[in-house]
Design a protein around this motif. Structure first.
Motif, mmCIF file in Angstrom:
data_model
loop_
_atom_site.group_PDB
_atom_site.id
_atom_site.type_symbol
_atom_site.label_atom_id
_atom_site.label_comp_id
_atom_site.label_asym_id
_atom_site.label_seq_id
_atom_site.Cartn_x
_atom_site.Cartn_y
_atom_site.Cartn_z
ATOM 1 N N ALA A 371 0.874 -1.171 0.000
ATOM 2 C CA ALA A 371 0.000 0.000 0.000
ATOM 3 C C ALA A 371 0.909 1.217 0.000
ATOM 4 C CB ALA A 371 -0.908 0.012 1.218
ATOM 5 N N HIS A 372 0.777 2.044 -1.012
ATOM 6 C CA HIS A 372 1.635 3.229 -1.137
ATOM 7 C C HIS A 372 0.807 4.493 -0.912
ATOM 8 C CE1 HIS A 372 4.511 6.090 -2.355
ATOM 9 N NE2 HIS A 372 3.963 6.347 -3.519
ATOM 10 N N PRO A 373 1.189 5.332 0.045
ATOM 11 C CA PRO A 373 0.355 6.486 0.404
ATOM 12 C C PRO A 373 0.412 7.649 -0.575
ATOM 13 C CG PRO A 373 2.366 6.478 1.709
ATOM 14 C CD PRO A 373 2.377 5.198 0.908
ATOM 15 N N THR A 374 1.290 7.617 -1.572
ATOM 16 C CA THR A 374 1.543 8.741 -2.480
ATOM 17 C C THR A 374 1.776 10.006 -1.664
ATOM 18 O OG1 THR A 374 -0.789 9.381 -2.926
ATOM 19 C CG2 THR A 374 0.150 7.629 -4.271
ATOM 20 N N VAL A 375 0.916 11.015 -1.827
ATOM 21 C CA VAL A 375 1.053 12.265 -1.066
ATOM 22 C C VAL A 375 -0.284 12.593 -0.422
ATOM 23 C CG1 VAL A 375 2.983 13.266 -2.346
ATOM 24 C CG2 VAL A 375 0.659 13.538 -3.229
ATOM 25 N N THR A 376 -0.252 13.450 0.568
ATOM 26 C CA THR A 376 -1.434 13.634 1.413
ATOM 27 C C THR A 376 -2.589 14.349 0.724
ATOM 28 O OG1 THR A 376 -0.423 15.633 2.343
ATOM 29 C CG2 THR A 376 -0.104 13.578 3.543
ATOM 30 N N ASP A 377 -2.353 14.990 -0.425
ATOM 31 C CA ASP A 377 -3.463 15.639 -1.117
ATOM 32 C C ASP A 377 -3.981 14.787 -2.282
ATOM 33 O OD1 ASP A 377 -1.255 16.009 -2.695
ATOM 34 O OD2 ASP A 377 -1.543 18.158 -3.019
ATOM 35 N N GLY A 411 -4.337 13.837 7.167
ATOM 36 C CA GLY A 411 -4.668 15.131 7.759
ATOM 37 C C GLY A 411 -3.513 15.773 8.500
ATOM 38 N N GLN A 412 -2.481 15.011 8.830
ATOM 39 C CA GLN A 412 -1.312 15.563 9.517
ATOM 40 C C GLN A 412 -0.420 16.366 8.578
ATOM 41 O OE1 GLN A 412 -0.556 15.560 12.700
ATOM 42 N NE2 GLN A 412 -2.169 14.196 13.436
ATOM 43 N N GLY A 413 -0.611 16.198 7.265
ATOM 44 C CA GLY A 413 0.259 16.894 6.325
ATOM 45 C C GLY A 413 1.468 16.048 5.963
ATOM 46 N N GLU A 414 2.201 16.526 4.956
ATOM 47 C CA GLU A 414 3.250 15.723 4.335
ATOM 48 C C GLU A 414 4.354 15.302 5.304
ATOM 49 O OE1 GLU A 414 3.791 13.532 1.217
ATOM 50 O OE2 GLU A 414 2.309 15.135 1.172
ATOM 51 N N ARG A 548 -11.191 -6.749 22.879
ATOM 52 C CA ARG A 548 -12.081 -7.844 23.245
ATOM 53 C C ARG A 548 -12.526 -7.772 24.706
ATOM 54 N NH1 ARG A 548 -12.532 -12.122 19.474
ATOM 55 N NH2 ARG A 548 -13.962 -12.989 21.014
ATOM 56 N N GLU A 549 -11.710 -7.115 25.517
ATOM 57 C CA GLU A 549 -12.079 -6.949 26.924
ATOM 58 C C GLU A 549 -13.132 -5.861 27.122
ATOM 59 O OE1 GLU A 549 -8.315 -6.174 28.663
ATOM 60 O OE2 GLU A 549 -7.589 -8.238 28.399
ATOM 61 N N GLY A 550 -13.523 -5.203 26.017
ATOM 62 C CA GLY A 550 -14.587 -4.206 26.094
ATOM 63 C C GLY A 550 -14.127 -2.851 26.565
ATOM 64 N N ASP A 551 -12.896 -2.479 26.233
ATOM 65 C CA ASP A 551 -12.372 -1.175 26.631
ATOM 66 C C ASP A 551 -13.302 -0.063 26.135
ATOM 67 O OD1 ASP A 551 -10.271 0.595 27.649
ATOM 68 O OD2 ASP A 551 -9.930 1.077 25.543
ATOM 69 N N GLU A 552 -13.766 0.761 27.040
ATOM 70 C CA GLU A 552 -14.733 1.807 26.697
ATOM 71 C C GLU A 552 -14.104 2.834 25.755
ATOM 72 O OE1 GLU A 552 -17.697 5.067 28.891
ATOM 73 O OE2 GLU A 552 -16.458 3.687 30.072
ATOM 74 N N GLY A 553 -14.820 3.131 24.678
ATOM 75 C CA GLY A 553 -14.341 4.121 23.723
ATOM 76 C C GLY A 553 -13.184 3.639 22.875
ATOM 77 N N PHE A 554 -13.009 2.315 22.756
ATOM 78 C CA PHE A 554 -11.861 1.778 22.028
ATOM 79 C C PHE A 554 -11.826 2.284 20.591
ATOM 80 C CE2 PHE A 554 -9.718 -1.184 19.244
ATOM 81 C CZ PHE A 554 -8.565 -1.507 19.937
ATOM 82 N N GLU A 555 -12.972 2.221 19.898
ATOM 83 C CA GLU A 555 -12.987 2.599 18.488
ATOM 84 C C GLU A 555 -12.515 4.038 18.295
ATOM 85 O OE1 GLU A 555 -15.894 -0.747 19.026
ATOM 86 O OE2 GLU A 555 -15.367 1.099 20.093
ATOM 87 N N GLU A 556 -12.974 4.937 19.154
ATOM 88 C CA GLU A 556 -12.569 6.342 19.019
ATOM 89 C C GLU A 556 -11.074 6.499 19.263
ATOM 90 O OE1 GLU A 556 -13.724 9.516 17.382
ATOM 91 O OE2 GLU A 556 -15.328 8.174 18.056
ATOM 92 N N LYS A 557 -10.575 5.819 20.288
ATOM 93 C CA LYS A 557 -9.134 5.882 20.583
ATOM 94 C C LYS A 557 -8.324 5.279 19.439
ATOM 95 C CE LYS A 557 -9.656 4.098 24.799
ATOM 96 N NZ LYS A 557 -9.349 3.590 26.170
ATOM 97 N N TYR A 558 -8.853 4.220 18.832
ATOM 98 C CA TYR A 558 -8.157 3.576 17.720
ATOM 99 C C TYR A 558 -8.065 4.523 16.520
ATOM 100 C CZ TYR A 558 -7.094 0.161 14.051
ATOM 101 O OH TYR A 558 -6.517 -0.514 13.004
ATOM 102 N N PHE A 559 -9.169 5.186 16.184
ATOM 103 C CA PHE A 559 -9.146 6.147 15.082
ATOM 104 C C PHE A 559 -8.202 7.308 15.383
ATOM 105 C CE2 PHE A 559 -12.846 3.917 13.503
ATOM 106 C CZ PHE A 559 -12.746 4.067 12.129
ATOM 107 N N ASP A 560 -8.197 7.764 16.618
ATOM 108 C CA ASP A 560 -7.279 8.848 16.995
ATOM 109 C C ASP A 560 -5.825 8.410 16.813
ATOM 110 O OD1 ASP A 560 -9.349 10.550 17.612
ATOM 111 O OD2 ASP A 560 -9.266 10.178 19.788
ATOM 112 N N MET A 561 -5.533 7.161 17.148
ATOM 113 C CA MET A 561 -4.183 6.641 16.986
ATOM 114 C C MET A 561 -3.770 6.646 15.512
ATOM 115 S SD MET A 561 -2.551 2.998 18.234
ATOM 116 C CE MET A 561 -3.692 2.018 17.266
ATOM 117 N N LEU A 562 -4.668 6.200 14.642
ATOM 118 C CA LEU A 562 -4.352 6.180 13.217
ATOM 119 C C LEU A 562 -4.238 7.591 12.653
ATOM 120 C CD1 LEU A 562 -6.521 3.222 11.825
ATOM 121 C CD2 LEU A 562 -4.275 3.180 12.915
ATOM 122 N N LYS A 563 -5.090 8.481 13.102
ATOM 123 C CA LYS A 563 -5.039 9.869 12.619
ATOM 124 C C LYS A 563 -3.741 10.565 13.020
ATOM 125 C CE LYS A 563 -10.060 10.661 12.762
ATOM 126 N NZ LYS A 563 -11.158 11.351 13.493
ATOM 127 N N ALA A 564 -3.124 10.102 14.092
ATOM 128 C CA ALA A 564 -1.898 10.749 14.581
ATOM 129 C C ALA A 564 -0.734 10.579 13.620
ATOM 130 C CB ALA A 564 -1.527 10.189 15.956
#
Length: 658
Positions: A371-377, A411-414, A548-564
């Motif tokens: 998977a090649h990200p090319t450029v952010t725009d 969204g973080q830029g180049e 799997r342990e049901g960590d509250e808000g996991f999905e939101e934290k996961y997306f935040d991690m990827l967005k970083a």
């Protein structure tokens, strides 16, 4: 300094015959319409002037800039990186579609040479940044929050400060990079041009390696012996490439004063050497309870006295080998992604609809997957060699995970979107895990569950055990090269020293297997890349356990991690989940998940054996059910050999399995 955005290819692609359905191809027009596009000439002209004016405006002046002026400097540098990245993404993706085409190879080489020449005047930027005092930079960051956002970039640049050479030598090395790229192209073109004759058919490397997962053992053996024959005939070329690349690295490392051959990789991964060593030690110590134990069990399933190397990725005797069409593969992965979070499905959908995936196996196309990200725009592109094997479905899940990660991080830029290799595998391996667990939920019989579990265990062994063995091979190779030229026999011996240790006592090794190091692209394109797979798998296993342990808000934290993207260190990214990769016990948690799956497989075996010895009047019906369930197991669409990274050249699925 501009660096190619190219990924080291995942060697994770698979194989199989028709019907596969309508396989998608890339539409590269979002980058440029063709190699003669006026927009391409416009961007080349702009880039040449932008680099020259950047040098005129800032060279020798960084120490005297205020915070606002330094921010302007950073933003202009980022724009230069973006345009250069767009050009090289187009040239590189076009080349990997047909590596045997001389015009495409020339175009990519010409673009690389132009960009190297244009960007040579920019070498001063990082050199002068590293001469600034920490107090001065800290004051700038405090004075301007927009500039402070780039602190992680500055930190990574300044990590190289102890190894920085004079301005003249740095410019020389920048220019010399074109020569190293030529050796990489020689490797790519040699691999893509190899022909293999198996059962009267002429195949490329992908099609031949694919036969190593055939149900028919004679086909696996024929393919393995043919790979050994062809690699043996070409081993001098591959040995020359490895000797030259390793020597070049040794010279540069020595001049820079780097402590080990791995130091540069650890710095670029933003990971501490002791963390990598803790991972390596944990995996090597776990060989007996992981790979050794599993392969001994598989030997019994296959009914063999001894395993040969062509049995390592063999399907189980009861496994359905039906081909998985493209539409079914898409549905399987998208169902898993949507079930985790509909937002993930929405991000993944355009890959299938807008020409962002090139899936088919074609003559001259680069092997593997990435998977090649090319450029952010723009957007990422995914390459597969899809042949309908169940593991190819997992390769799709893996590479699509990279694509989702790259879209979110854009969204973080180049300068801040690029993720260190150790974290780049997070979304891809997590995507595989989601797909696997969704299929496991749908298993209707113990036989189906056994096939799925065995496939996932093999995935994990290929991702963790095999990649750490690869890492050890590279360490030995680079250490040995420092003592002088290595013959093909020398390299073969280093390869075999790690293979026997990692695979275990169940295996015999056919003559010729000692050359199988030769086709693995990571060793050439990105030395020491491979430990990132084991790092990513261990990280995801721990992360998935939290989910799997049901960590509250996991999905939101996961997306935040990827967005970083690359804006945070692994400690900061994992902290919201209560995880810490610098803790040696962290790796034991990930390895325990693999061991636990092997425990479950062993328990299944014991259950079947106990049923076999039940008195006939009590056990016959249960034994009959167990045997017939095995015979009628539904096809398992899971057997991947893990894999990938978001940059060019980089990624490794087929590599992990093949």
């Amino acid at each position: 300094m501009f660096q190619l955005p190219f990924p080291v290819r995942d060697a994770n692609a698979g194989g199989g015959p028709d019907p596969l359905g309508n396989l998608p191809e890339w539409d590269l027009s979002d980058l440029y319409s063709d190699e003669n596009a006026p927009e391409l000439k416009r961007d080349l002209d702009w880039l040449e002037e932008a680099c020259a004016s950047f040098a005129r405006d800032f060279e020798g002046k960084l120490a005297n800039l205020d915070a606002a002026e330094l921010l302007d400097c950073v933003l202009r540098n980022e724009r230069i990186n973006s345009i250069a990245g767009r050009i090289m993404s187009f040239a590189g993706l076009r080349y990997y579609q047909l590596t045997t085409d001389a015009d495409r190879a020339k175009f990519m080489s010409d673009m690389q040479e132009k960009i190297t020449n244009f960007t040579t005047p920019l070498v001063f930027f990082t050199l002068e940044l590293n001469r600034l005092e920490d107090t001065q930079l800290d004051a700038h960051f405090a004075a301007n929050t927009d500039l402070g956002r780039y602190k992680p970039v500055f930190d990574r640049i300044r990590a190289m400060k102890p190894y920085q050479l004079s301005d003249e030598l740095e410019k020389f090395l920048h220019d010399l990079g074109v020569v190293g790229d030529a050796w990489e192209r020689l490797f790519d073109e040699t691999i893509a041009g190899l022909s293999f004759e198996v059962d009267g058919k002429t195949l490329n490397i992908e099609g031949t390696l694919n036969l190593l997962t055939e149900q028919d053992r004679s086909k696996r053996e024929a393919a393995s012996r043919e790979v050994a024959r062809v690699l043996g005939e070409n081993v001098k070329t591959f040995a020359r490439v490895h000797n030259t690349q390793a020597k070049e690295k040794e010279i540069i490392d020595r001049w820079r004063g780097m402590e080990t051959p791995q130091t540069g990789r650890h710095l670029s991964n933003h990971v501490e050497p002791e963390v990598v060593e803790a991972l390596r030690t944990a995996v090597v110590e776990a060989y007996p309870k992981l790979s050794h134990r599993y392969y001994e069990m598989k030997r019994g399933w296959l009914g063999l006295e001894r395993m040969e190397v062509w049995d390592r990725n063999a399907p189980l005797p009861m496994e359905d080998t039906a081909i998985v069409g493209w539409d079914a593969a898409e549905a399987t992965v998208m169902d898993a992604y949507n079930a985790f979070d509909p937002r993930m499905g929405e991000i993944a959908k355009p890959f299938f609809r807008k020409g962002w995936i090139d899936a088919g196996v074609k003559p001259g196309k680069a092997p593997g997957a990435f998977a090649h990200p090319t450029v952010t725009d723009v957007h990422p592109y995914v390459m597969l060699n899809y042949l309908g094997k169940p593991r190819d479905v997992m390769t799709l899940a893996h590479e699509l995970g990279h694509g989702v990660h790259q879209v979110l991080a854009a969204g973080q830029g180049e300068m801040l979107s690029s993720t260190p290799l150790t974290l780049a595998e997070t979304a891809s391996v997590f995507g595989e895990m989601l797909t696997f667990q969704k299929m496991l939920e749908k298993a209707e019989t113990q036989a189906e569950r056994k096939i799925l579990l065995a496939g996932k265990v093999e995935d994990m062994i290929n991702t963790v055990v095999r990649q750490i063995a690869f890492y050890d091979f590279e360490c030995k190779l680079h250490d040995a090269r420092r003592g002088g030229e290595l013959t093909p026999e020398d390299i073969n011996a280093l390869w075999m020293s790690v293979q026997a240790e990692s695979l275990g006592p169940a295996f015999d090794f056919v003559d010729g297997y000692e050359t199988f190091w030769a086709y693995i692209p990571h060793f050439v394109h990105s030395p020491f890349y491979v430990y990132a797979y084991a790092f990513g798998d261990g990280l995801v296993n721990a992360l998935y356990a939290v989910y799997r342990e049901g960590d509250e808000g996991f999905e939101e934290k996961y997306f935040d991690m990827l967005k970083a993207g690359g804006s945070k260190h692994h400690k900061d990214l994992l902290a919201p989940f209560g995880l810490d990769a610098s803790d040696p016990k962290f790796w034991d948690k990930g390895l325990s998940m693999i061991s636990g799956m092997i425990d479950e497989l062993e328990a299944m075996e014991q259950t079947v054996r106990s049923l076999t010895y039940q008195p006939r009047r009590h056990g016959l019906s249960r034994l009959f059910y167990a045997l017939t369930a095995t015979q009628t197991a539904a096809p398992a669409t899971h057997k991947v050999l893990p894999s990938s990274h978001p940059g060019f050249p980089t990624s490794a699925n087929a590599l992990r399995s093949k």
